[in-house]
Design an enzyme around this catalytic site. Structure first.
Site, PDB file in Angstrom:
ATOM      1  N   ASP A   1      -8.935  -0.324  -6.370  1.00  0.00           N
ATOM      2  CA  ASP A   1      -8.520  -1.678  -6.016  1.00  0.00           C
ATOM      3  C   ASP A   1      -9.623  -2.666  -6.382  1.00  0.00           C
ATOM      4  OD1 ASP A   1      -6.230  -0.578  -4.977  1.00  0.00           O
ATOM      5  OD2 ASP A   1      -6.808  -0.816  -2.875  1.00  0.00           O
TER       6      ASP A   1
ATOM      7  N   THR B   1       9.231  -2.113   8.348  1.00  0.00           N
ATOM      8  CA  THR B   1       8.034  -2.725   8.915  1.00  0.00           C
ATOM      9  C   THR B   1       8.137  -4.236   8.772  1.00  0.00           C
ATOM     10  OG1 THR B   1       6.830  -2.449   6.816  1.00  0.00           O
ATOM     11  CG2 THR B   1       6.631  -0.688   8.459  1.00  0.00           C
ATOM     12  N   LEU B   2       7.719  -4.933   9.826  1.00  0.00           N
ATOM     13  CA  LEU B   2       7.910  -6.384   9.909  1.00  0.00           C
ATOM     14  C   LEU B   2       6.596  -7.134  10.062  1.00  0.00           C
ATOM     15  CD1 LEU B   2      10.921  -6.253  12.420  1.00  0.00           C
ATOM     16  CD2 LEU B   2      11.043  -6.473   9.919  1.00  0.00           C
ATOM     17  N   GLY B   3       5.503  -6.537   9.587  1.00  0.00           N
ATOM     18  CA  GLY B   3       4.208  -7.200   9.676  1.00  0.00           C
ATOM     19  C   GLY B   3       3.763  -7.364  11.112  1.00  0.00           C
TER      20      GLY B   3
ATOM     21  N   ASP C   1       0.557   1.441   4.458  1.00  0.00           N
ATOM     22  CA  ASP C   1       0.211   2.835   4.186  1.00  0.00           C
ATOM     23  C   ASP C   1      -0.443   3.487   5.403  1.00  0.00           C
ATOM     24  OD1 ASP C   1       1.166   2.672   1.559  1.00  0.00           O
ATOM     25  OD2 ASP C   1      -0.739   1.878   0.847  1.00  0.00           O
TER      26      ASP C   1
ATOM     27  N   GLY D   1      -4.639   2.841  -3.855  1.00  0.00           N
ATOM     28  CA  GLY D   1      -3.434   3.487  -4.373  1.00  0.00           C
ATOM     29  C   GLY D   1      -2.590   3.943  -3.194  1.00  0.00           C
TER      30      GLY D   1
ATOM     31  N   ASN E   1      -5.527   4.636  -7.070  1.00  0.00           N
ATOM     32  CA  ASN E   1      -5.931   3.449  -7.827  1.00  0.00           C
ATOM     33  C   ASN E   1      -7.288   2.967  -7.355  1.00  0.00           C
ATOM     34  OD1 ASN E   1      -3.493   3.086  -9.321  1.00  0.00           O
ATOM     35  ND2 ASN E   1      -2.547   2.085  -7.557  1.00  0.00           N
TER      36      ASN E   1
END
Length: 297
Positions: free
Chosen positions: A13, A212-214, A245, A39, A11
Site C-alpha cells: 500500500d 458493513t455500514l461503516g 478486512d 492487500g 499488495n
C-alpha cells in the site's frame, strides 16, 4: 485452534495522507506518505491470525523488495506462507489517498496477484484442512471460483468479500456460505439503494450476508433467522483503510469458534473499531487481547 485459509491478494500500500482528497484535475499537497504492507487477502489473513486463529495464505508476491517485505509481514503476524508463491515481476500495489475524516480512495495494480488464476498443487488439500476459507476479488475470478468450489466439496465454510465489486458468477454464489459486502458493494450487486433492502435482496444470491455500514455498524441477514443490526463502537476515526478486512478476519474467527451470531458480529465490530483508530491496513490490526478488552468494555 481454528484454522483459516485465505486465497487472495497481497499488495504494498502506497498511502498519501491529505486534508481533502483531490478532485479530477486538481493537485493538492499531502502531509505524509507511507509504504505499508496490505492487500485484501493479506489483510484478512493478518486480522484472523491476530484474532487468534491458525492462518495459511494462498497467493503470490513478486521477486522484488516489496514481495520480501510482504512475506515477512505475514510471517511476523503468525501467518503460514508456505503456499504464498514468489513469481517473476513486481508485487501488487495499492495507491491510496486518505483524508482527514479517515475516508479513502484506492487504485489497485495487481502485479503478481494477476498470476493467481488457478489452484496450484497442494492448494485444495490446504483448503480442505481448514475450518473456513476467506475469499476476495483482487485476484483473477477463475481462482476465486475454483477455491470456493474446493471448499464447498470439502464442507469448508466460505466467506466472500465482493471487492472490487463486479458481477458474481452463479457457480461462485452457489459455493458461498456468507457474503460480506460494504454498503456500496451491496447496493451495486442488488441495484437497491436502501441498505436494508439491499441486504434482503442478497438473500436471493446467498444464504447469509453481512452488510458493513461503516460507523453505523453492520446488518446481518440469513435464510433462517430474523435480520440483526449490530452497532459499531463510537470512536474517532484516523484511517478506515483495512477496517472491513479487520472485521471479516475477526468475524471468521468468531464464527469458527461457534460464537453466537450477534456476539460474533459485535466482537468483529470491536476489532474493526480498533483498526480505524490507527493508520495503515495490516499495521493497524488489533491482537486478540485488545479485541476482548474492547468487546467487554
Amino acid at each position: 485452534m481454528t484454522h483459516i485459509a485465505v486465497l487472495g491478494s497481497t499488495n504494498m500500500d502506497l498511502v498519501a495522507f491529505v486534508a481533502k482528497a483531490p478532485q479530477r484535475g486538481e493537485t493538492v499537497t499531502g502531509r505524509e506518505f507511507r509504504t505499508i504492507p496490505g492487500g485484501k487477502g493479506a489483510n484478512q489473513a493478518v486480522a484472523a491470525a491476530r484474532a487468534g486463529a491458525t492462518v495459511s495464505m494462498i497467493g503470490a508476491v513478486g521477486n522484488d523488495a516489496a514481495g520480501t517485505r510482504l512475506r515477512e509481514t505475514l510471517e511476523h503476524s503468525g501467518v503460514d506462507t508456505d503456499f504464498l508463491r514468489t513469481v517473476e515481476g513486481p508485487s501488487g500495489t495499492a495507491h491510496i489517498v486518505v483524508d482527514d475524516e479517515g475516508g479513502n480512495s484506492i487504485v489497485v495494480i495487481p502485479g503478481a496477484n494477476g498470476t493467481v488464476d488457478h489452484l496450484s498443487p497442494g492448494d485444495e488439500g490446504l483448503i480442505a484442512s481448514a475450518d473456513t476459507l476467506l475469499l476476495q476479488l483482487e485476484i483473477p475470478l477463475a481462482a476465486v471460483v475454483a477455491g470456493a468450489a474446493a471448499a464447498h466439496r470439502h464442507g469448508v465454510r466460505t466467506i466472500l468479500t465482493p471487492s472490487p465489486v463486479q458481477p458474481l458468477p452463479p457457480e461462485l454464489l452457489a459455493a458461498t456460505d456468507l457474503l460480506v459486502p460494504n454498503q456500496y458493494e451491496a447496493i451495486t450487486l442488488t441495484g437497491r439503494t436502501d441498505p436494508r433492502e439491499a441486504a434482503t435482496a442478497l438473500l436471493e444470491l446467498v444464504p447469509r450476508a453481512v452488510v458493513t455500514l461503516g460507523a453505523t455498524g453492520c446488518l446481518y441477514v440469513s435464510w433462517d433467522a430474523e435480520p440483526l443490526v449490530v452497532p459499531a463502537p463510537r470512536i474517532e476515526a484516523v484511517d478506515t483503510t483495512g477496517a472491513g478486512d479487520t472485521f471479516t478476519g475477526a468475524l471468521a474467527v468468531a464464527l469458527a469458534e461457534e460464537k453466537p451470531v450477534r456476539e460474533a458480529l459485535s466482537w468483529a465490530a470491536a476489532a474493526a473499531s480498533l483498526s480505524v483508530e490507527r493508520a495503515g491496513a495490516s499495521a493497524s490490526m488489533p491482537y486478540r487481547p485488545e479485541i476482548d478488552a474492547r468487546f467487554t468494555a
